[in-house]
Enzyme design. Structure first.
Site, PDB file in Angstrom:
ATOM      1  N   ASP A 107      -3.297  14.284   0.887  1.00  0.00           N
ATOM      2  CA  ASP A 107      -2.247  15.230   1.283  1.00  0.00           C
ATOM      3  C   ASP A 107      -1.043  15.136   0.338  1.00  0.00           C
ATOM      4  OD1 ASP A 107      -1.140  17.195   3.115  1.00  0.00           O
ATOM      5  OD2 ASP A 107       0.219  15.625   3.820  1.00  0.00           O
TER       6      ASP A 107
ATOM      7  N   ILE B 133       3.434   5.752  12.269  1.00  0.00           N
ATOM      8  CA  ILE B 133       2.349   6.668  11.893  1.00  0.00           C
ATOM      9  C   ILE B 133       1.017   5.916  11.875  1.00  0.00           C
ATOM     10  CG2 ILE B 133       1.448   8.157  10.056  1.00  0.00           C
ATOM     11  CD1 ILE B 133       4.391   8.805   9.331  1.00  0.00           C
TER      12      ILE B 133
ATOM     13  N   GLU C 135       3.880  16.301  -7.438  1.00  0.00           N
ATOM     14  CA  GLU C 135       3.830  17.550  -6.652  1.00  0.00           C
ATOM     15  C   GLU C 135       4.850  18.563  -7.146  1.00  0.00           C
ATOM     16  OE1 GLU C 135       4.356  16.597  -2.527  1.00  0.00           O
ATOM     17  OE2 GLU C 135       2.851  15.025  -2.643  1.00  0.00           O
TER      18      GLU C 135
ATOM     19  N   ARG D  26       2.469   8.413  -0.326  1.00  0.00           N
ATOM     20  CA  ARG D  26       3.038   9.122  -1.468  1.00  0.00           C
ATOM     21  C   ARG D  26       1.976   9.108  -2.562  1.00  0.00           C
ATOM     22  NH1 ARG D  26       5.970  11.311   1.433  1.00  0.00           N
ATOM     23  NH2 ARG D  26       8.227  11.182   1.593  1.00  0.00           N
TER      24      ARG D  26
ATOM     25  N   HIS E 262       0.497  18.562   1.148  1.00  0.00           N
ATOM     26  CA  HIS E 262       1.605  17.800   1.750  1.00  0.00           C
ATOM     27  C   HIS E 262       2.073  18.448   3.062  1.00  0.00           C
ATOM     28  CE1 HIS E 262       5.042  14.821   0.646  1.00  0.00           C
ATOM     29  NE2 HIS E 262       4.840  14.869   1.955  1.00  0.00           N
TER      30      HIS E 262
HETATM   31  O1  LIG Z   1       6.401  13.316   3.254  1.00  0.00           O
HETATM   32  C1  LIG Z   1       7.002  13.692   4.208  1.00  0.00           C
HETATM   33  C2  LIG Z   1       7.994  12.900   4.849  1.00  0.00           C
HETATM   34  O2  LIG Z   1       8.408  11.886   4.289  1.00  0.00           O
HETATM   35  O3  LIG Z   1       8.404  13.278   5.962  1.00  0.00           O
END
Ligand SMILES: O=CC(=O)O
Length: 320
Positions: free
Chosen positions: A263, A159, A268, A239, A286
């Site tokens: 996000d 990512i 949450e 997170r 999220h």
């Molecule tokens: O937070 C979302 C994931 O871990 O895919």
């Protein structure tokens, strides 16, 4: 022949649910929310497989109490900090997750957070909707441009690399900190910083995208915020508990941090209500991987991992 049962804690895309139903008898939880341990036990009793999503705790007691039937947990997420892997190993429960297929969607969202926070997109939209826009102004809603500024990426996995590739297109300098230096990151022209503190010092845009681990709990605290350049923008797609909310809120209020794009949140779906009152925070619920194609791919990757394992293979997305 009786088929094995699979418990779906959260609804999945219809395409994925249909595919699961061709292999298992499906038991669905009602609604679309995180379940308590008692609810998981009730729903998953007698199931061979449980499909979960990010943030759904799968602790030792649950894993133990679902024995001897439970053989696999499939989490439709790249994060797996909600699953007690040690307990799964101990009880012979295999765990599958969904890395890779969501990297582009998550990177898109991270860039959206950077842009909205830096260019005050949400404030601008709210002004137009309010009907109070006085018209073009040379001094209204001035933000921060991306070109020539430095992005500091904490966590240069798939990512992080996808975020770097996108931000390069804006003419943003890429810096990163990761457990180890990566040749893939060098190819992206990214500069490695051996310590997180060094990275913070150059992070005009700090992007938190490392996996949620205990070591990163409240990583972005007062001391570390103090190291950021003036007018930094903070983005979190990791997170929620990676950020010390008191410290970030204080810095956003004082203007020490220019803006944030978040996000993910510590508790949450609850979030610190002070964020809602701040204009210089862009908040999303999220949704980093929330595209139709991505959620389909995530669900299918998890299902196919389980099926491959059952067929005696060793799928790459098996955690234990
Ligand atoms: O937070 C979302 C994931 O871990 O895919």
């Amino acid at each position: 022949m009786t088929r094995a049962k699979a418990f779906l804690i959260r609804p999945l895309p219809a395409t994925v649910e249909a595919a699961i139903a061709t292999h298992f008898d499906v038991v669905r939880a009602e609604g679309d929310r995180i379940l308590s341990a008692a609810e998981v036990l009730e729903g998953a009793r007698g199931c061979r497989v449980v499909f979960v999503s990010a943030m759904q705790p799968m602790g030792r007691e649950v894993i133990a109490a679902l024995q001897p039937e439970l053989k696999a947990v499939g989490t439709v997420s790249v994060g797996y900090n909600h699953i007690d892997l040690e307990a799964c190993r101990e009880y012979g429960v295999s765990v599958f997750y969904s890395p890779g297929v969501l990297s582009d969607a998550c990177a898109d969202l991270a860039v959206m957070l950077v842009l909205n926070a830096a260019r005050r997109g949400h404030e601008a939209e709210a002004l137009v909707r309010s009907g109070k826009w006085p018209g073009y102004s040379n001094v209204q809603l001035l933000g921060i441009g991306l070109t020539g500024r430095r992005a500091g990426i904490l966590g240069m996995g798939r990512i992080g690399q996808a975020i770097a590739a996108r931000l390069r297109g804006f003419g943003t300098e890429i810096h990163y900190h990761n457990r180890r230096q990566l040749s893939a990151a060098e190819e992206l022209g990214a500069t490695y910083h051996a310590s997180a503190e060094e990275l913070l010092r150059v992070s005009d845009f700090l992007v938190l995208c490392a996996p949620g681990t205990p070591e990163l709990h409240r990583f972005l605290n007062r001391e570390r915020i103090a190291v950021l350049p003036e007018n930094a923008v903070v983005v979190n797609v990791s997170r929620g508990d990676t950020v010390d909310d008191d410290a970030l809120i204080e810095a956003l209020k004082s203007g020490r941090v220019f803006a944030a794009g978040l996000d993910v949140y510590a508790n949450e779906p609850a979030l610190d209500p002070r964020y809602i009152e701040l204009e210089n925070v862009f908040l999303t619920p999220h949704i980093a991987s929330a595209t139709t194609d991505t959620r389909h791919a995530m669900g299918m990757l998890v299902l196919n991992g389980i099926l491959a394992h059952d067929a005696g293979e060793a799928p790459e997305n098996q955690l234990c």
